[in-house]
Motif scaffolding. Structure first.
Motif, PDB file in Angstrom:
ATOM      1  N   ASP A 130      -0.908 -37.699  -6.961  1.00 37.94           N
ATOM      2  CA  ASP A 130      -1.244 -37.583  -8.381  1.00 37.94           C
ATOM      3  C   ASP A 130      -0.792 -36.262  -8.988  1.00 37.94           C
ATOM      4  N   GLU A 131      -0.885 -35.195  -8.217  1.00 44.68           N
ATOM      5  CA  GLU A 131      -0.509 -33.885  -8.751  1.00 44.68           C
ATOM      6  C   GLU A 131       0.966 -33.846  -9.116  1.00 44.68           C
ATOM      7  N   GLU A 132       1.786 -34.341  -8.160  1.00 41.28           N
ATOM      8  CA  GLU A 132       3.229 -34.379  -8.385  1.00 41.28           C
ATOM      9  C   GLU A 132       3.560 -35.283  -9.562  1.00 41.28           C
ATOM     10  N   LEU A 133       2.826 -36.394  -9.646  1.00 43.66           N
ATOM     11  CA  LEU A 133       3.064 -37.365 -10.709  1.00 43.66           C
ATOM     12  C   LEU A 133       2.815 -36.710 -12.064  1.00 43.66           C
ATOM     13  N   ARG A 134       1.772 -35.906 -12.119  1.00 47.45           N
ATOM     14  CA  ARG A 134       1.436 -35.227 -13.366  1.00 47.45           C
ATOM     15  C   ARG A 134       2.548 -34.233 -13.741  1.00 47.45           C
ATOM     16  N   ARG A 135       3.058 -33.543 -12.718  1.00 44.91           N
ATOM     17  CA  ARG A 135       4.120 -32.588 -12.968  1.00 44.91           C
ATOM     18  C   ARG A 135       5.356 -33.301 -13.525  1.00 44.91           C
ATOM     19  N   LEU A 136       5.644 -34.467 -12.945  1.00 41.43           N
ATOM     20  CA  LEU A 136       6.805 -35.235 -13.402  1.00 41.43           C
ATOM     21  C   LEU A 136       6.612 -35.708 -14.832  1.00 41.43           C
ATOM     22  N   ALA A 137       5.385 -36.156 -15.134  1.00 39.49           N
ATOM     23  CA  ALA A 137       5.111 -36.624 -16.495  1.00 39.49           C
ATOM     24  C   ALA A 137       5.365 -35.487 -17.474  1.00 39.49           C
ATOM     25  N   ARG A 138       4.927 -34.288 -17.083  1.00 39.05           N
ATOM     26  CA  ARG A 138       5.100 -33.121 -17.946  1.00 39.05           C
ATOM     27  C   ARG A 138       6.586 -32.842 -18.152  1.00 39.05           C
ATOM     28  N   GLU A 139       7.318 -32.891 -17.051  1.00 41.14           N
ATOM     29  CA  GLU A 139       8.757 -32.635 -17.081  1.00 41.14           C
ATOM     30  C   GLU A 139       9.460 -33.662 -17.976  1.00 41.14           C
ATOM     31  N   ALA A 140       9.071 -34.936 -17.785  1.00 36.06           N
ATOM     32  CA  ALA A 140       9.732 -36.001 -18.541  1.00 36.06           C
ATOM     33  C   ALA A 140       9.500 -35.818 -20.027  1.00 36.06           C
ATOM     34  N   VAL A 141       8.269 -35.478 -20.391  1.00 33.37           N
ATOM     35  CA  VAL A 141       7.973 -35.314 -21.811  1.00 33.37           C
ATOM     36  C   VAL A 141       8.722 -34.113 -22.370  1.00 33.37           C
ATOM     37  N   THR A 142       8.770 -33.028 -21.584  1.00 34.55           N
ATOM     38  CA  THR A 142       9.459 -31.829 -22.057  1.00 34.55           C
ATOM     39  C   THR A 142      10.936 -32.114 -22.315  1.00 34.55           C
ATOM     40  N   ARG A 143      11.545 -32.839 -21.387  1.00 32.17           N
ATOM     41  CA  ARG A 143      12.989 -33.045 -21.489  1.00 32.17           C
ATOM     42  C   ARG A 143      13.370 -34.156 -22.443  1.00 32.17           C
ATOM     43  N   PHE A 144      12.606 -35.240 -22.398  1.00 36.39           N
ATOM     44  CA  PHE A 144      13.070 -36.427 -23.122  1.00 36.39           C
ATOM     45  C   PHE A 144      12.139 -36.884 -24.240  1.00 36.39           C
ATOM     46  N   GLY A 145      10.932 -36.325 -24.310  1.00 38.56           N
ATOM     47  CA  GLY A 145       9.938 -36.891 -25.228  1.00 38.56           C
ATOM     48  C   GLY A 145       9.994 -36.338 -26.634  1.00 38.56           C
ATOM     49  N   SER A 146      10.813 -35.330 -26.879  1.00 40.83           N
ATOM     50  CA  SER A 146      10.721 -34.700 -28.186  1.00 40.83           C
ATOM     51  C   SER A 146      11.819 -35.181 -29.110  1.00 40.83           C
ATOM     52  N   ALA A 147      11.524 -35.124 -30.380  1.00 39.13           N
ATOM     53  CA  ALA A 147      12.536 -35.380 -31.394  1.00 39.13           C
ATOM     54  C   ALA A 147      12.256 -34.406 -32.505  1.00 39.13           C
ATOM     55  N   PRO A 148      13.308 -33.821 -33.064  1.00 41.39           N
ATOM     56  CA  PRO A 148      13.056 -32.860 -34.140  1.00 41.39           C
ATOM     57  C   PRO A 148      12.374 -33.545 -35.308  1.00 41.39           C
ATOM     58  N   GLY A 149      11.279 -32.978 -35.746  1.00 44.47           N
ATOM     59  CA  GLY A 149      10.576 -33.554 -36.888  1.00 44.47           C
ATOM     60  C   GLY A 149      10.922 -32.753 -38.121  1.00 44.47           C
ATOM     61  N   ALA A 150       9.909 -32.298 -38.816  1.00 44.57           N
ATOM     62  CA  ALA A 150      10.130 -31.434 -39.967  1.00 44.57           C
ATOM     63  C   ALA A 150      10.784 -30.140 -39.472  1.00 44.57           C
ATOM     64  N   PRO A 151      11.445 -29.405 -40.321  1.00 44.45           N
ATOM     65  CA  PRO A 151      12.139 -28.188 -39.894  1.00 44.45           C
ATOM     66  C   PRO A 151      11.225 -27.273 -39.081  1.00 44.45           C
ATOM     67  N   GLY A 152      11.737 -26.820 -37.946  1.00 42.45           N
ATOM     68  CA  GLY A 152      10.978 -25.880 -37.136  1.00 42.45           C
ATOM     69  C   GLY A 152       9.877 -26.528 -36.326  1.00 42.45           C
ATOM     70  N   ARG A 153       9.751 -27.845 -36.386  1.00 43.87           N
ATOM     71  CA  ARG A 153       8.687 -28.481 -35.620  1.00 43.87           C
ATOM     72  C   ARG A 153       9.277 -29.582 -34.768  1.00 43.87           C
ATOM     73  N   HIS A 154       8.566 -29.908 -33.716  1.00 42.56           N
ATOM     74  CA  HIS A 154       8.972 -31.018 -32.879  1.00 42.56           C
ATOM     75  C   HIS A 154       7.969 -32.138 -33.027  1.00 42.56           C
ATOM     76  N   SER A 155       8.453 -33.335 -32.838  1.00 45.33           N
ATOM     77  CA  SER A 155       7.520 -34.440 -32.747  1.00 45.33           C
ATOM     78  C   SER A 155       7.674 -35.003 -31.343  1.00 45.33           C
ATOM     79  N   TRP A 156       6.609 -35.533 -30.814  1.00 48.24           N
ATOM     80  CA  TRP A 156       6.657 -35.975 -29.426  1.00 48.24           C
ATOM     81  C   TRP A 156       6.313 -37.447 -29.340  1.00 48.24           C
ATOM     82  N   PHE A 157       7.038 -38.164 -28.486  1.00 47.67           N
ATOM     83  CA  PHE A 157       6.829 -39.600 -28.383  1.00 47.67           C
ATOM     84  C   PHE A 157       6.759 -40.028 -26.920  1.00 47.67           C
TER      85      PHE A 157
END
Lengths: 477, 291
Positions: A130-157
């Motif tokens: 579970d610990e490793e899984l959580r780390r991977l989830a964090r990594e995945a969101v950091t790398r692939f989960g974001s999309a630029p939203g309003a200027p200077g902000r990120h949105s996460w999906f």
């Protein structure tokens, strides 16, 4: 913000989400906080849960909010442990997808990273760490989960991260790795598949929670808390319930029936007792020298109503009808008799389907085995009531409580108010449970107006909570 | 009440000592027990049947070297069974034996300790040695008993009109258990720390099975736990709990089964599923041979 302030804000969020947390419990929570210390996050979670979350149904809400207000890490993954270890784990070491650079290079690097992460995910899912899984989830969101939203902000999906890793496509590989040389298709495979699906679901939830955390950093925990909390299972709207909600609801049936039955017996016991039990009174008077100091009574025989359930099983209302049928069936000992009839545009008796040992696929069997469609398979309350009165004239008698389940959406067809009125007059009580919000009644093709005055009461029954309070009222004490 | 030592030093200490007493606690359980000890609050443990609620109380008693006093709740439990009762038969004898005495004398005598039948709650309060008071299946008792418990658990004192107020000299460690057949009152829950015991994670369940049935090969334990989890995911009337997992492990061991295949599961399914409809469903969904 100090930890104490944080706790108070967290308590406010819990209350906002509908949990009853008293001030005494908040004080206990703070005492727990001092006892376990702030460094062990899981201990803190357990301590807060022990002092502030005293209903198992609230636990999901509690955990969601706890993760929001007490995030395990900040930014791209800077945790308390990193601070303690004295590492310079500066946030933002990851290559930001928005960074300038050659676009093709970037894409290529991302694709490589994606492959690497997928490989790692496969490995971790296999081990179930579970610990490793959580780390991977964090990594995945950091790398692939974001999309630029309003200027200077990120949105996460969450879906972006999940689409990049698509854990569902790993199932086949995982299965073969887990089974090894065991034969496929056997018991071992089904058990393994179950385990894998469970782990993947855990991973998906971790990703969702990680996304909420990132959003909370952008917009503040309070803003996310308002939308992140799902309604409790008891408050899920029947008409809007997803497949998963429905499965959850079905699990509630038996505990709910048991709780209702216990409460009823308790109420009955408190009520007036029955006739004098002469034998026991005399017997106990011997202890007091033949003077009957206390009288004993026979237990009161409760009146048990006969229940006739008449339910619309078309389309969207079907899930409501199904749940109510399950519940009345689970409570059948509280009634003298339960008979059930279903209709779409014509009516058939479905009591025989309730007798089966396994009610899981009851609705499918009803749809196949019962004669419910006469004209075109769209709800026709008018015709259905006429057929019911015609074919089962003896179903509704003076001892019967008649229960109609449906939204009364009649597709603009003729109503059968006189026939239905006669049925209600024959019954001891007649109730109509409507899964639609009260404000929609009578709008569009809803024929509620025609029927509402004929029954004793038309009850809004949108969720389990409302259904529960109705059933409690229906059963005599 | 004199100042008394805490039973546990920290969360890890709870964990280790419970393990030595034969109870494998996870982090949440250990933390909650530790807090109950620190904050001196009763611990309310709720969860489905057979997940080890009562076992936790027993392990606590043995880990802290305390004596376990148990109050089993049932419908119709009253003050006379839970708290104390005057032994009126003995009192009658005493009155008859001393016919010539003045009433005042007799009165003082028959309401003394000698004629008091102490029930679990009073016994726990009067003890001077460490005590774990287990109030089992609190949800089975009537609502009035909750009122009585509130009084006893908030002040740890009992007032007996003829004797005066008895205050606990040593506050017992109180564990209440409940199967959640009915919702306990808010007032009672507020006074307790709450611990929900659910079904354990696969790793912990395997550990529990191996601890209870040490002769079982690890691979079999893993297969059993996996199958139990598959069963729990189904919509069953009675979901198998840890107690059933352990029973299953014992059965498998006793029958000398060495591969946990369809046949083995089908022939021993009765150990874990106790409704015909549940068995039929499991056989259908796991595609076991149904003969």
């Amino acid at each position: 913000m100090s930890l104490l302030d944080r706790t108070v804000v967290f308590t406010a969020a819990l209350r906002q989400a509908g949990m009853a947390v008293s001030s005494a419990e908040t004080v206990d929570a703070v005492r727990a906080l001092t006892a376990v210390g702030p460094l062990d996050r899981e201990a803190l979670r357990a301590g807060f849960a022990a002092t502030m979350c005293k209903r198992p149904t609230n636990r999901v809400t509690f955990d969601t909010l706890f993760d929001l207000y007490f995030p395990p890490v900040i930014g791209d993954g800077l945790s308390v442990d990193d601070f303690l270890a004295g590492e310079d784990g500066t946030p933002g070491t990851a290559t930001d997808p928005g960074q300038p650079g050659s676009a093709a290079d970037n894409d290529h690097a991302l694709e490589l990273l994606r492959q690497a992460l997928r490989g790692e995910l496969l490995d971790v899912l296999l081990r179930g760490d579970d610990e490793e899984l959580r780390r991977l989830a964090r990594e995945a969101v950091t790398r692939f989960g974001s999309a630029p939203g309003a200027p200077g902000r990120h949105s996460w999906f969450a879906y972006r991260a999940l689409r990049a890793l698509s854990p569902d496509t790993l199932v086949a590989d995982l299965l073969s790795a887990m089974l090894g040389d065991q034969d496929a298709g056997g018991l071992a495979e089904r058990v393994a598949r179950q385990t894998i699906m469970e782990r993947i679901r855990t991973f998906e939830e971790m990703v969702a929670s990680e996304v909420r955390r990132r959003l909370a950093e952008e917009r503040g925990a309070d803003a996310v808390a308002r939308t992140a909390v799902k309604p409790l299972a008891e408050q899920v709207d029947f008409l809007r319930a997803s497949q998963r909600d429905l499965a959850e609801l079905r699990r509630l049936v038996h505990p709910l029936a048991r709780r209702l039955a216990t409460r009823l017996t308790a109420r009955r016991r408190l009520g007036r007792s029955g006739r004098l039990d002469f034998r026991r009174t005399v017997r106990s008077s011997l202890a007091t020298g033949g003077v009957p100091m206390e009288t004993h009574h026979r237990p009161h025989k409760p009146h048990k109503p006969e229940l006739v359930v008449l339910c619309d099983v078309s389309g969207s209302v079907a899930s409501f009808a199904y749940f109510t049928l399950l519940l009345t069936h689970a409570l059948r000992e509280q009634f003298a008799r339960v008979r059930a009839f279903a209709f779409i545009d014509t009516t058939d008796e479905i009591t025989r389907f309730l007798r089966g040992a396994d009610l899981g696929d009851m609705m499918a069997r009803i749809a196949n085995g019962a004669d419910l469609v006469w004209f075109d398979g769209h709800s026709d309350y008018g015709h259905a009531f006429e057929v019911f009165a015609d074919r089962y004239p003896d179903a509704v008698g003076p001892k019967t409580s008649l229960l109609v389940l449906g939204d009364a959406r009649n597709n603009y067809r003729a109503t059968a108010a006189p026939v239905f009125g006669k049925l209600c007059a024959q019954a001891r009580h007649a109730y109509w449970l409507n899964p639609e919000p009260r404000t929609y009644w009578g709008s569009g093709d809803s024929a509620t107006r025609a029927y509402a005055d004929l029954v004793d009461e038309m009850v809004e029954c949108r969720n389990v909570e409302q259904l529960q309070s109705f059933i409690e009222r229906l059963l005599p004490s | 009440m004199p100042l008394q030592q805490h039973a546990f030093a920290d969360v890890a200490d709870v964990h280790d000592r419970l393990r030595a007493a034969g109870y494998l606690a996870d982090h949440a359980i250990a933390t909650t027990v530790f807090l109950a000890d620190r904050l001196r609050k009763p611990l309310l443990v709720e969860g489905p049947a057979g997940v080890g609620k009562t076992e936790l109380a027993k392990a606590l008693a043995s880990a802290t070297g305390a004596e376990l006093i148990r109050l089993q709740c049932y419908e119709g439990l009253d003050e006379a069974r839970a708290l104390y009762e005057w032994n009126y038969k003995k009192q009658l004898l005493r009155i008859q034996a001393g016919r010539d005495e003045a009433w005042d004398e007799t009165h003082d005598d028959i309401f003394s300790d000698e004629f008091l039948l102490s029930r679990p709650l009073l016994t726990a309060i009067r003890r001077t040695d460490p005590t774990v008071l287990l109030i089992d299946e609190t949800d089975k008792a009537d609502v009035e008993v909750e009122g009585l418990l509130l009084e006893v658990l908030s002040d740890f004192q009992v007032t007996i009109p003829e004797l005066g107020t008895i205050v606990a000299r040593q506050r017992p460690f109180v564990v209440l258990t409940s199967n959640a057949t009915r919702e306990l009152s808010e007032a009672l829950k507020r006074r307790c720390l709450y611990l929900h015991l659910g079904y354990p994670s696969p790793a912990r369940e395997k550990e529990i099975v191996l601890a209870c049935v040490p002769e079982l090969p690890e691979q079999l334990a893993e297969a059993i736990v996996g199958t139990i989890r598959a069963l729990r995911a189904m919509e069953l009337k009675k979901v198998p709990s840890i107690a059933e997992t352990i029973d299953w492990a014992r059965t498998v061991l006793a029958l000398g089964i060495d591969t946990f295949d369809e046949e083995a599961v089908a022939s021993t399914l009765g150990v874990v599923l106790k409704h015909v409809s549940d068995q039929a469903r499991a056989i259908g969904q796991l595609k076991l041979s149904s003969n």
